[in-house]
Write a protein that holds these residues in place. Structure first.
Motif, short mmCIF file in Angstrom:
data_model
loop_
_atom_site.label_atom_id
_atom_site.label_comp_id
_atom_site.label_asym_id
_atom_site.label_seq_id
_atom_site.Cartn_x
_atom_site.Cartn_y
_atom_site.Cartn_z
N MET A 1 -9.52 -8.43 12.43
CA MET A 1 -8.96 -7.48 11.46
C MET A 1 -9.33 -7.91 10.05
N ILE A 2 -9.47 -6.97 9.18
CA ILE A 2 -9.89 -7.21 7.80
C ILE A 2 -8.70 -7.70 6.97
N GLU A 3 -8.93 -8.81 6.26
CA GLU A 3 -7.90 -9.33 5.35
C GLU A 3 -8.20 -8.85 3.94
N LEU A 4 -7.17 -8.51 3.21
CA LEU A 4 -7.33 -7.98 1.86
C LEU A 4 -7.12 -9.07 0.82
N GLU A 5 -7.99 -10.08 0.85
CA GLU A 5 -7.90 -11.16 -0.14
C GLU A 5 -8.65 -10.81 -1.41
N ASN A 6 -9.48 -9.81 -1.37
CA ASN A 6 -10.29 -9.40 -2.51
C ASN A 6 -9.47 -8.47 -3.41
N VAL A 7 -9.23 -8.89 -4.64
CA VAL A 7 -8.41 -8.11 -5.58
C VAL A 7 -9.07 -6.77 -5.89
N TYR A 8 -10.39 -6.77 -6.08
CA TYR A 8 -11.09 -5.52 -6.38
C TYR A 8 -10.96 -4.54 -5.22
N LEU A 9 -11.06 -5.04 -4.00
CA LEU A 9 -10.88 -4.19 -2.82
C LEU A 9 -9.48 -3.59 -2.81
N GLN A 10 -8.48 -4.40 -3.07
CA GLN A 10 -7.10 -3.90 -3.09
C GLN A 10 -6.92 -2.84 -4.18
N ASN A 11 -7.52 -3.06 -5.35
CA ASN A 11 -7.44 -2.07 -6.43
C ASN A 11 -8.09 -0.75 -6.03
N LEU A 12 -9.22 -0.82 -5.33
CA LEU A 12 -9.89 0.40 -4.87
C LEU A 12 -9.02 1.14 -3.86
N ILE A 13 -8.43 0.39 -2.96
CA ILE A 13 -7.55 1.01 -1.96
C ILE A 13 -6.37 1.68 -2.65
N ASP A 14 -5.76 0.99 -3.59
CA ASP A 14 -4.62 1.56 -4.32
C ASP A 14 -5.03 2.83 -5.05
N PHE A 15 -6.20 2.80 -5.71
CA PHE A 15 -6.70 3.98 -6.43
C PHE A 15 -6.93 5.14 -5.48
N LEU A 16 -7.61 4.90 -4.37
CA LEU A 16 -7.91 5.98 -3.42
C LEU A 16 -6.63 6.57 -2.83
N GLU A 17 -5.69 5.70 -2.48
CA GLU A 17 -4.42 6.20 -1.95
C GLU A 17 -3.68 7.03 -3.00
N LYS A 18 -3.74 6.60 -4.24
CA LYS A 18 -3.07 7.31 -5.33
C LYS A 18 -3.62 8.72 -5.52
N ILE A 19 -4.92 8.88 -5.28
CA ILE A 19 -5.52 10.21 -5.44
C ILE A 19 -5.56 10.99 -4.13
N GLY A 20 -4.86 10.47 -3.11
CA GLY A 20 -4.69 11.21 -1.86
C GLY A 20 -5.73 10.97 -0.78
#
Length: 152
Positions: A1-20
């Protein structure tokens, strides 16, 4: 399973979720591939090989759909070099505009986004009244390695 240790990755995920945008496993694999390799220019086939290592069922159509969505959301950019499409992640470090230095012998791509490029584009902006938002400039030549090989 993929671990979210990368801050930039987490920021992208947060952004994408925020825009639906729903974060599926296939999207997560693709985003992680790009964020783990921010300086790599992937062609479609090499990208497909990488994501298939994480998920053997990752299909061609799924990759095309995810790439298209990420391009439309300005997460990745696509650039055609020698009739091949290359995909790269857009990062704050690269800025909105950067230059690709492409060796016509080995097809190696180096990036440059220094102040001189911005100065040049500001001259264009002033001369033509054209507001530049983002883009890339492709410059073809011979890299140092190939130049040295040609001397031998």
């Amino acid at each position: 399973m993929i671990e979210l240790e990368n801050v930039y990755l987490q920021n992208l995920i947060d952004f994408l979720e925020k825009i639906g945008v729903k974060i599926t496993l296939t999207r997560l694999i693709l985003l992680k591939t790009f964020t783990d390799n921010p300086d790599v220019h992937f062609d479609f086939n090499s990208l497909l090989k990488i994501v298939k290592k994480e998920d053997p069922n990752y299909g061609v159509a799924t990759l095309y759909r995810n790439l298209d969505m990420l391009i439309k959301k300005n997460i990745i950019s696509v650039n055609t070099i020698n009739n091949v499409k290359y995909y790269e992640i857009i990062t704050p470090q690269k800025g909105n505009i950067h230059t690709h230095l492409i060796c016509k012998y080995c097809n190696n791509v180096e990036e440059y986004s220094g102040y001189e490029v911005i100065q040049f584009l500001n001259l264009i902006k002033d001369k033509y009244g054209f507001d530049i938002n983002y883009g890339s400039i492709n410059v073809y030549g011979i890299c140092k390695k190939c130049r040295e090989k040609l001397k031998e």
